[in-house]
Design a protein around this motif. Structure first.
Motif, PDB file in Angstrom:
ATOM      1  N   ALA A  18       0.838  -1.204   0.000  1.00 43.49           N
ATOM      2  CA  ALA A  18       0.000   0.000   0.000  1.00 43.49           C
ATOM      3  C   ALA A  18       0.873   1.254   0.000  1.00 43.49           C
ATOM      4  O   ALA A  18       2.001   1.232   0.507  1.00 43.49           O
ATOM      5  CB  ALA A  18      -0.909   0.008   1.225  1.00 43.49           C
ATOM      6  N   PRO A  19       0.372   2.361  -0.552  1.00 46.79           N
ATOM      7  CA  PRO A  19       1.137   3.616  -0.520  1.00 46.79           C
ATOM      8  C   PRO A  19       1.419   4.039   0.913  1.00 46.79           C
ATOM      9  O   PRO A  19       0.567   3.890   1.797  1.00 46.79           O
ATOM     10  CB  PRO A  19       0.213   4.627  -1.202  1.00 46.79           C
ATOM     11  N   ALA A  20       2.620   4.540   1.145  1.00 44.76           N
ATOM     12  CA  ALA A  20       3.009   5.022   2.474  1.00 44.76           C
ATOM     13  C   ALA A  20       3.924   6.223   2.301  1.00 44.76           C
ATOM     14  O   ALA A  20       4.445   6.471   1.213  1.00 44.76           O
ATOM     15  CB  ALA A  20       3.710   3.924   3.255  1.00 44.76           C
ATOM     16  N   SER A  21       4.112   6.955   3.388  1.00 45.32           N
ATOM     17  CA  SER A  21       4.928   8.161   3.348  1.00 45.32           C
ATOM     18  C   SER A  21       5.734   8.250   4.639  1.00 45.32           C
ATOM     19  O   SER A  21       5.498   7.494   5.590  1.00 45.32           O
ATOM     20  CB  SER A  21       4.007   9.373   3.192  1.00 45.32           C
ATOM     21  N   HIS A  22       6.661   9.181   4.684  1.00 46.69           N
ATOM     22  CA  HIS A  22       7.485   9.351   5.884  1.00 46.69           C
ATOM     23  C   HIS A  22       6.643   9.719   7.105  1.00 46.69           C
ATOM     24  O   HIS A  22       7.012   9.416   8.225  1.00 46.69           O
ATOM     25  CB  HIS A  22       8.563  10.403   5.642  1.00 46.69           C
ATOM     26  N   HIS A  39      -3.697  11.921  22.213  1.00 41.18           N
ATOM     27  CA  HIS A  39      -3.558  13.379  22.228  1.00 41.18           C
ATOM     28  C   HIS A  39      -2.505  13.889  21.240  1.00 41.18           C
ATOM     29  O   HIS A  39      -2.134  15.051  21.287  1.00 41.18           O
ATOM     30  CB  HIS A  39      -3.219  13.862  23.640  1.00 41.18           C
ATOM     31  N   LEU A  40      -2.014  13.011  20.385  1.00 44.53           N
ATOM     32  CA  LEU A  40      -1.028  13.425  19.397  1.00 44.53           C
ATOM     33  C   LEU A  40      -1.726  13.664  18.055  1.00 44.53           C
ATOM     34  O   LEU A  40      -2.327  12.744  17.499  1.00 44.53           O
ATOM     35  CB  LEU A  40       0.056  12.352  19.217  1.00 44.53           C
ATOM     36  N   PRO A  41      -1.642  14.857  17.529  1.00 40.80           N
ATOM     37  CA  PRO A  41      -2.310  15.149  16.244  1.00 40.80           C
ATOM     38  C   PRO A  41      -1.477  14.664  15.054  1.00 40.80           C
ATOM     39  O   PRO A  41      -0.830  15.446  14.369  1.00 40.80           O
ATOM     40  CB  PRO A  41      -2.426  16.676  16.265  1.00 40.80           C
ATOM     41  N   LEU A  42      -1.467  13.360  14.825  1.00 39.42           N
ATOM     42  CA  LEU A  42      -0.674  12.792  13.743  1.00 39.42           C
ATOM     43  C   LEU A  42      -1.521  12.600  12.494  1.00 39.42           C
ATOM     44  O   LEU A  42      -2.637  12.103  12.557  1.00 39.42           O
ATOM     45  CB  LEU A  42      -0.094  11.442  14.171  1.00 39.42           C
ATOM     46  N   VAL A  43      -0.999  13.000  11.374  1.00 40.21           N
ATOM     47  CA  VAL A  43      -1.702  12.848  10.104  1.00 40.21           C
ATOM     48  C   VAL A  43      -1.487  11.449   9.542  1.00 40.21           C
ATOM     49  O   VAL A  43      -2.356  10.883   8.892  1.00 40.21           O
ATOM     50  CB  VAL A  43      -1.224  13.909   9.086  1.00 40.21           C
ATOM     51  N   GLU A  50      -5.226  -2.294   8.680  1.00 41.85           N
ATOM     52  CA  GLU A  50      -6.092  -2.379   7.507  1.00 41.85           C
ATOM     53  C   GLU A  50      -6.751  -1.027   7.277  1.00 41.85           C
ATOM     54  O   GLU A  50      -7.220  -0.396   8.213  1.00 41.85           O
ATOM     55  CB  GLU A  50      -7.178  -3.430   7.730  1.00 41.85           C
ATOM     56  N   VAL A  51      -6.765  -0.590   6.044  1.00 44.37           N
ATOM     57  CA  VAL A  51      -7.437   0.662   5.696  1.00 44.37           C
ATOM     58  C   VAL A  51      -8.448   0.389   4.593  1.00 44.37           C
ATOM     59  O   VAL A  51      -8.258  -0.495   3.763  1.00 44.37           O
ATOM     60  CB  VAL A  51      -6.447   1.764   5.241  1.00 44.37           C
ATOM     61  N   GLN A  52      -9.552   1.147   4.610  1.00 43.79           N
ATOM     62  CA  GLN A  52     -10.587   0.989   3.597  1.00 43.79           C
ATOM     63  C   GLN A  52     -10.066   1.409   2.231  1.00 43.79           C
ATOM     64  O   GLN A  52     -10.327   0.775   1.236  1.00 43.79           O
ATOM     65  CB  GLN A  52     -11.817   1.827   3.959  1.00 43.79           C
ATOM     66  N   ARG A  53      -9.334   2.521   2.218  1.00 39.10           N
ATOM     67  CA  ARG A  53      -8.838   3.070   0.963  1.00 39.10           C
ATOM     68  C   ARG A  53      -7.412   3.561   1.195  1.00 39.10           C
ATOM     69  O   ARG A  53      -7.169   4.408   2.048  1.00 39.10           O
ATOM     70  CB  ARG A  53      -9.744   4.225   0.561  1.00 39.10           C
ATOM     71  N   ALA A  54      -6.478   3.041   0.439  1.00 35.55           N
ATOM     72  CA  ALA A  54      -5.070   3.425   0.617  1.00 35.55           C
ATOM     73  C   ALA A  54      -4.857   4.876   0.207  1.00 35.55           C
ATOM     74  O   ALA A  54      -5.456   5.363  -0.745  1.00 35.55           O
ATOM     75  CB  ALA A  54      -4.190   2.509  -0.218  1.00 35.55           C
ATOM     76  N   TRP A  55      -4.025   5.589   0.962  1.00 38.14           N
ATOM     77  CA  TRP A  55      -3.739   6.987   0.651  1.00 38.14           C
ATOM     78  C   TRP A  55      -2.337   7.327   1.132  1.00 38.14           C
ATOM     79  O   TRP A  55      -1.756   6.633   1.949  1.00 38.14           O
ATOM     80  CB  TRP A  55      -4.757   7.927   1.298  1.00 38.14           C
ATOM     81  N   ALA A  56      -1.810   8.389   0.600  1.00 35.78           N
ATOM     82  CA  ALA A  56      -0.506   8.906   1.011  1.00 35.78           C
ATOM     83  C   ALA A  56      -0.541  10.425   0.852  1.00 35.78           C
ATOM     84  O   ALA A  56      -1.329  10.961   0.073  1.00 35.78           O
ATOM     85  CB  ALA A  56       0.609   8.308   0.163  1.00 35.78           C
ATOM     86  N   VAL A  57       0.296  11.103   1.594  1.00 31.86           N
ATOM     87  CA  VAL A  57       0.372  12.561   1.523  1.00 31.86           C
ATOM     88  C   VAL A  57       1.554  12.950   0.646  1.00 31.86           C
ATOM     89  O   VAL A  57       2.633  12.381   0.756  1.00 31.86           O
ATOM     90  CB  VAL A  57       0.532  13.177   2.934  1.00 31.86           C
ATOM     91  N   TYR A  58       1.320  13.920  -0.215  1.00 33.54           N
ATOM     92  CA  TYR A  58       2.355  14.421  -1.112  1.00 33.54           C
ATOM     93  C   TYR A  58       2.374  15.932  -1.010  1.00 33.54           C
ATOM     94  O   TYR A  58       1.335  16.572  -1.120  1.00 33.54           O
ATOM     95  CB  TYR A  58       2.046  13.958  -2.545  1.00 33.54           C
ATOM     96  N   VAL A  59       3.524  16.518  -0.762  1.00 31.87           N
ATOM     97  CA  VAL A  59       3.656  17.967  -0.640  1.00 31.87           C
ATOM     98  C   VAL A  59       4.524  18.474  -1.779  1.00 31.87           C
ATOM     99  O   VAL A  59       5.609  17.962  -2.019  1.00 31.87           O
ATOM    100  CB  VAL A  59       4.272  18.361   0.717  1.00 31.87           C
TER     101      VAL A  59
END
Length: 66
Positions: A18-22, A39-43, A50-59
């Motif tokens: 699955a797509p992943a990011s740092h 209490h950690l605001p992690l993106v 398991e995830v319903q829909r794979a995603w990754a963040v790209y900047v």
């Protein structure tokens, strides 16, 4: 993203397709170490969950893409 994580309780190697990011490294390590992150605001996400829909963040510059 090539990444090797060792945990003594995991006996079989796993390849994650699955797509992943740092930004997924910290949530993954915290979950493997059983550290609560309520209490950690992690993106990012735990790459082993398991995830319903794979995603990754790209900047790119000041733009954020999912």
């Amino acid at each position: 993203m090539p990444l090797v994580i060792y945990h003594p309780d995991v006996e079989q190697p796993t390849v994650i397709e699955a797509p992943a990011s740092h930004i997924d490294i910290m949530p993954t390590l915290l979950d493997l170490l059983s550290v609560p992150r309520v209490h950690l605001p992690l993106v990012g996400k735990n790459i082993f969950s398991e995830v319903q829909r794979a995603w990754a963040v790209y900047v790119k510059g000041s733009e954020l893409f999912l």
